[in-house]
Scaffold this motif. Structure first.
Motif, PDB file in Angstrom:
ATOM      1  N   ASN A   4       0.842  -1.213   0.000  1.00 24.25           N
ATOM      2  CA  ASN A   4       0.000   0.000   0.000  1.00 24.25           C
ATOM      3  C   ASN A   4       0.870   1.253   0.000  1.00 24.25           C
ATOM      4  O   ASN A   4       0.535   2.246  -0.640  1.00 24.25           O
ATOM      5  CB  ASN A   4      -0.949   0.000   1.197  1.00 24.25           C
ATOM      6  N   LYS A   5       1.993   1.217   0.721  1.00 21.79           N
ATOM      7  CA  LYS A   5       2.917   2.346   0.711  1.00 21.79           C
ATOM      8  C   LYS A   5       3.515   2.535  -0.674  1.00 21.79           C
ATOM      9  O   LYS A   5       3.690   3.667  -1.140  1.00 21.79           O
ATOM     10  CB  LYS A   5       4.021   2.149   1.745  1.00 21.79           C
ATOM     11  N   VAL A   6       3.830   1.426  -1.331  1.00 19.10           N
ATOM     12  CA  VAL A   6       4.398   1.503  -2.684  1.00 19.10           C
ATOM     13  C   VAL A   6       3.357   2.062  -3.653  1.00 19.10           C
ATOM     14  O   VAL A   6       3.682   2.896  -4.510  1.00 19.10           O
ATOM     15  CB  VAL A   6       4.894   0.117  -3.148  1.00 19.10           C
ATOM     16  N   ILE A   7       2.111   1.631  -3.511  1.00 24.51           N
ATOM     17  CA  ILE A   7       1.039   2.118  -4.387  1.00 24.51           C
ATOM     18  C   ILE A   7       0.853   3.616  -4.212  1.00 24.51           C
ATOM     19  O   ILE A   7       0.672   4.359  -5.182  1.00 24.51           O
ATOM     20  CB  ILE A   7      -0.281   1.347  -4.112  1.00 24.51           C
ATOM     21  N   GLU A   8       0.930   4.100  -2.991  1.00 23.21           N
ATOM     22  CA  GLU A   8       0.719   5.522  -2.706  1.00 23.21           C
ATOM     23  C   GLU A   8       1.974   6.370  -2.926  1.00 23.21           C
ATOM     24  O   GLU A   8       1.915   7.587  -2.849  1.00 23.21           O
ATOM     25  CB  GLU A   8       0.232   5.684  -1.268  1.00 23.21           C
ATOM     26  N   SER A   9       3.102   5.748  -3.231  1.00 24.02           N
ATOM     27  CA  SER A   9       4.359   6.485  -3.359  1.00 24.02           C
ATOM     28  C   SER A   9       4.486   7.302  -4.643  1.00 24.02           C
ATOM     29  O   SER A   9       5.331   8.176  -4.728  1.00 24.02           O
ATOM     30  CB  SER A   9       5.541   5.511  -3.282  1.00 24.02           C
ATOM     31  N   GLY A  10       3.673   7.021  -5.648  1.00 23.37           N
ATOM     32  CA  GLY A  10       3.772   7.733  -6.919  1.00 23.37           C
ATOM     33  C   GLY A  10       4.596   6.996  -7.955  1.00 23.37           C
ATOM     34  O   GLY A  10       4.804   7.495  -9.059  1.00 23.37           O
ATOM     35  N   LEU A  11       5.069   5.823  -7.590  1.00 23.59           N
ATOM     36  CA  LEU A  11       5.876   5.022  -8.502  1.00 23.59           C
ATOM     37  C   LEU A  11       5.064   4.606  -9.731  1.00 23.59           C
ATOM     38  O   LEU A  11       5.546   4.671 -10.858  1.00 23.59           O
ATOM     39  CB  LEU A  11       6.422   3.787  -7.775  1.00 23.59           C
ATOM     40  N   MET A  12       3.817   4.226  -9.509  1.00 31.79           N
ATOM     41  CA  MET A  12       2.964   3.804 -10.629  1.00 31.79           C
ATOM     42  C   MET A  12       2.713   4.966 -11.588  1.00 31.79           C
ATOM     43  O   MET A  12       2.711   4.787 -12.802  1.00 31.79           O
ATOM     44  CB  MET A  12       1.622   3.267 -10.124  1.00 31.79           C
ATOM     45  N   GLU A  13       2.523   6.157 -11.041  1.00 31.66           N
ATOM     46  CA  GLU A  13       2.237   7.325 -11.873  1.00 31.66           C
ATOM     47  C   GLU A  13       3.419   7.639 -12.787  1.00 31.66           C
ATOM     48  O   GLU A  13       3.247   7.936 -13.975  1.00 31.66           O
ATOM     49  CB  GLU A  13       1.891   8.546 -11.012  1.00 31.66           C
ATOM     50  N   THR A  14       4.627   7.585 -12.227  1.00 28.32           N
ATOM     51  CA  THR A  14       5.801   7.856 -13.064  1.00 28.32           C
ATOM     52  C   THR A  14       5.965   6.787 -14.137  1.00 28.32           C
ATOM     53  O   THR A  14       6.356   7.087 -15.257  1.00 28.32           O
ATOM     54  CB  THR A  14       7.086   7.941 -12.218  1.00 28.32           C
ATOM     55  N   TYR A  15       5.622   5.550 -13.791  1.00 31.25           N
ATOM     56  CA  TYR A  15       5.709   4.459 -14.754  1.00 31.25           C
ATOM     57  C   TYR A  15       4.700   4.659 -15.887  1.00 31.25           C
ATOM     58  O   TYR A  15       5.044   4.548 -17.061  1.00 31.25           O
ATOM     59  CB  TYR A  15       5.457   3.115 -14.050  1.00 31.25           C
ATOM     60  N   VAL A  16       3.463   4.984 -15.536  1.00 33.75           N
ATOM     61  CA  VAL A  16       2.406   5.143 -16.533  1.00 33.75           C
ATOM     62  C   VAL A  16       2.685   6.344 -17.449  1.00 33.75           C
ATOM     63  O   VAL A  16       2.443   6.291 -18.649  1.00 33.75           O
ATOM     64  CB  VAL A  16       1.020   5.283 -15.850  1.00 33.75           C
ATOM     65  N   MET A  17       3.259   7.411 -16.894  1.00 34.91           N
ATOM     66  CA  MET A  17       3.546   8.604 -17.707  1.00 34.91           C
ATOM     67  C   MET A  17       4.810   8.442 -18.530  1.00 34.91           C
ATOM     68  O   MET A  17       5.111   9.275 -19.376  1.00 34.91           O
ATOM     69  CB  MET A  17       3.659   9.835 -16.815  1.00 34.91           C
ATOM     70  N   GLY A  18       5.584   7.379 -18.276  1.00 35.95           N
ATOM     71  CA  GLY A  18       6.777   7.114 -19.066  1.00 35.95           C
ATOM     72  C   GLY A  18       8.000   7.903 -18.633  1.00 35.95           C
ATOM     73  O   GLY A  18       8.928   8.062 -19.408  1.00 35.95           O
TER      74      GLY A  18
END
Length: 164
Positions: A4-18
């Protein structure tokens, strides 16, 4: 709890935006395989970003696609009907203007903004700045002249008083 901490860290957002680094990309791919809730959250984010991109998209003016297709067909027709452009070294080169026309597709724009070449841009800026300088100088000299005229009037009055 850690995921949950990893999900909320913004890592996914940076991945999705490339914009993720190679290390972050590897980390996301690893989390995606190991944790189903991370995979679900990532898919949900990708879907939301896709919807947002579709909703924010600006449609081109009506008829733009038809104009582009017409121009492409015209260029293809010209290329098929015109023989090879002669090499200028061997006395050819009569079709130079036709060759230049083949390189560009005219697209009409409904924009009300004027495009300016970079060299002209600096010339316009220089003219604008010089205009402001000349305006300031004109105002300054106008005020100086007005002050001098008032001074002359005062001196004339004083001169008249001395003559009496």
């Amino acid at each position: 709890m850690e995921i949950n901490k990893v999900i909320e860290s913004g890592l996914m957002e940076t991945y999705v935006m490339g914009i993720a680094t190679e290390e972050e990309v590897q980390q996301v791919l690893r989390y995606k395989q190991e944790y189903p809730e991370f995979k679900d959250a990532l898919e949900s984010l990708e879907f939301d970003m896709e919807l947002m991109a579709q909703n924010m998209g600006i449609a081109p003016p009506a008829g733009t696609l038809a104009k582009i297709e017409t121009e492409i067909r015209e260029i293809q027709r010209r290329n098929q009907s015109v023989e090879k452009v002669p090499d200028p070294e061997y006395g050819g080169g009569n079709n130079e203007t036709e060759a230049k026309q083949d390189r560009y597709i005219e697209v009409e724009s409904e924009s009300n903004q004027m495009r300016v070449n970079k060299a002209w841009k600096w010339a316009f800026i220089a003219v604008f700045v010089l205009g402001k300088i000349f305006l300031a100088a004109a105002i300054f000299f106008y005020l100086e002249n007005r002050q001098a005229q008032e001074k002359i009037q005062e001196l004339k009055i004083e001169l008249k008083q001395y003559k009496k």
